[in-house]
Write an enzyme that holds these catalytic residues in place. Sequence first.
Site, mmCIF file in Angstrom:
data_model
loop_
_atom_site.group_PDB
_atom_site.id
_atom_site.type_symbol
_atom_site.label_atom_id
_atom_site.label_comp_id
_atom_site.label_asym_id
_atom_site.label_seq_id
_atom_site.Cartn_x
_atom_site.Cartn_y
_atom_site.Cartn_z
ATOM 1 N N LYS A 193 -3.061 18.933 37.229
ATOM 2 C CA LYS A 193 -2.713 17.722 37.993
ATOM 3 C C LYS A 193 -3.175 16.466 37.253
ATOM 4 O O LYS A 193 -2.497 15.441 37.273
ATOM 5 C CB LYS A 193 -3.330 17.802 39.391
ATOM 6 C CG LYS A 193 -2.654 18.887 40.248
ATOM 7 C CD LYS A 193 -3.457 19.177 41.492
ATOM 8 C CE LYS A 193 -2.780 20.238 42.355
ATOM 9 N NZ LYS A 193 -3.656 20.761 43.406
ATOM 10 N N GLY A 207 -0.683 17.104 47.004
ATOM 11 C CA GLY A 207 0.044 17.585 48.187
ATOM 12 C C GLY A 207 0.868 16.483 48.827
ATOM 13 O O GLY A 207 1.834 15.986 48.243
ATOM 14 N N VAL A 224 5.153 26.742 50.072
ATOM 15 C CA VAL A 224 5.748 25.404 50.055
ATOM 16 C C VAL A 224 7.244 25.478 50.390
ATOM 17 O O VAL A 224 7.760 24.676 51.186
ATOM 18 C CB VAL A 224 5.522 24.720 48.689
ATOM 19 C CG1 VAL A 224 6.186 23.352 48.660
ATOM 20 C CG2 VAL A 224 4.034 24.587 48.408
HETATM 21 N N1 HSE Z 1 -4.269 25.400 45.310
HETATM 22 C C1 HSE Z 1 -4.005 24.010 45.377
HETATM 23 C C2 HSE Z 1 -5.209 23.320 45.997
HETATM 24 C C3 HSE Z 1 -2.767 23.776 46.212
HETATM 25 O O1 HSE Z 1 -6.105 24.005 46.489
HETATM 26 O O2 HSE Z 1 -5.269 22.107 45.966
HETATM 27 C C4 HSE Z 1 -2.104 22.477 45.971
HETATM 28 O O3 HSE Z 1 -1.734 22.279 44.655
#
Ligand code: HSE
Length: 434
Positions: A209, A138, A18
């Site tokens: 999340k 994202g 990132v």
């Molecule tokens: N590893 C995470 C995914 C990346 O696959 O969504 C983004 O947070």
Amino acid sequence: MTRLLTMIRIGLLGCGTVGGGVVQLLRTNAASLEARMGAPFELVRVLVLDPSVVTLKELDRSCLTTDAERVIGDPSIDVVIEVMGGVDPTRDYVGRAIAAGKQVVTANKALLARHGAELLDRAHEHGVDMAFEAAVGGGIPIIRVVRDALAGDTISSLSGIVNGTSNYILSRMQADGMPFEAALKEAKEKGYAEANPTLDVGGGDAAHKLVVLAMLAFGARLDGVSILTEGIDAVEPVDHSFADRFGFVVKLLAIAKEHGKKLELRVHPTLVDKDAPLAGVHGVLNAIAIEGRALGPCFLSGRGAGAHPTAVSVVGDLVDVAIAKRNGTAGQRTRAIRLAKRELLPAEDIESRYYFRFSVFDRPGVLAKITGALGQRGVSIEQMVQQGRGSGDVPVDVVILTHESKEADVQAALDVIGKSDFVAKPPRMIRVHG
Ligand code: HSE
């Protein structure tokens, strides 16, 4: 108070996938960003573990440092962007940057799930912003939508596909019959997976999340809560075929619902109706379906992982917090996030429809025993399928879809059936969405 900024000075903590994307976007879009801000962004210092492994051609190597204090302790730095990940020592670095009066942008969902409320308190205290659009979904601007755009409504529930790696794997298994391991390898090669992919396939990343989303959507102080989390590693190709036969696809969903004062939070593989918008979200795409009490349904989808989509969210936050600093309004937007303790609904009180797959020896009376155990606990059957015919030691799959049932009853019935001598392996259970 408006302060004239001749340049907006940035310190970057971390320069992996990132971070690299952020450096590239700052370089590629320098002119449009400067036109918007009225001043250029200047990347002053970049904290890395080992400068010798950083090969990014857009980066001035003299910025690299292995000493966090040269970023956090530099009074000339206006904004600290944290993209190093992890909880330690990141919590300390972010806390110190806030205490030093810097605007902070972070993409760190694990840190926020564990210490988000604590860091927001700290940001309130020091009159700075902590922005975290990149922590969920994202490049999808979901945090802005929940925090700002829906400020005039209250949210009753949300469901999301928030782990790109898992969605990529499930999509490849479903559409191309690819084995789990090969699909995971591909996702890693494409830069979607976490450094530790157990977090992706085990549901931990989606759970982080979900906690961040629920914190904003329900104003809940959730630091370090433990929620029901199941990964996709136990979903077998045969479950995809049965799901298809019943009109569903299998997705890893993060689900949050408000039940009066209590919050229901869970992450697990889920059967999603083929006609639902979430069922059409394939590959690395993420999506979040929100139900607003006044708004009704709202659906956002986009690229949820990968360097550039995530960097778009980081740079969007950077612009916001830099504008706030320039306008003398630093801390205002973050102060609007008010959090209070909320009780979680115990997992045993969850209500859902369920899919069960029993691998059983094909003997007379087995179905009666299965349906009897379910019936005794009040679990009512909606549909049932037996595929093929087992013989001797070769078991056969019996698949059952239930009506709405209570998790405690389902678990009790599965426990009884799982211990019976007619089952060849532990029963498989997948909750149904809706
Ligand atoms: N590893 C995470 C995914 C990346 O696959 O969504 C983004 O947070």
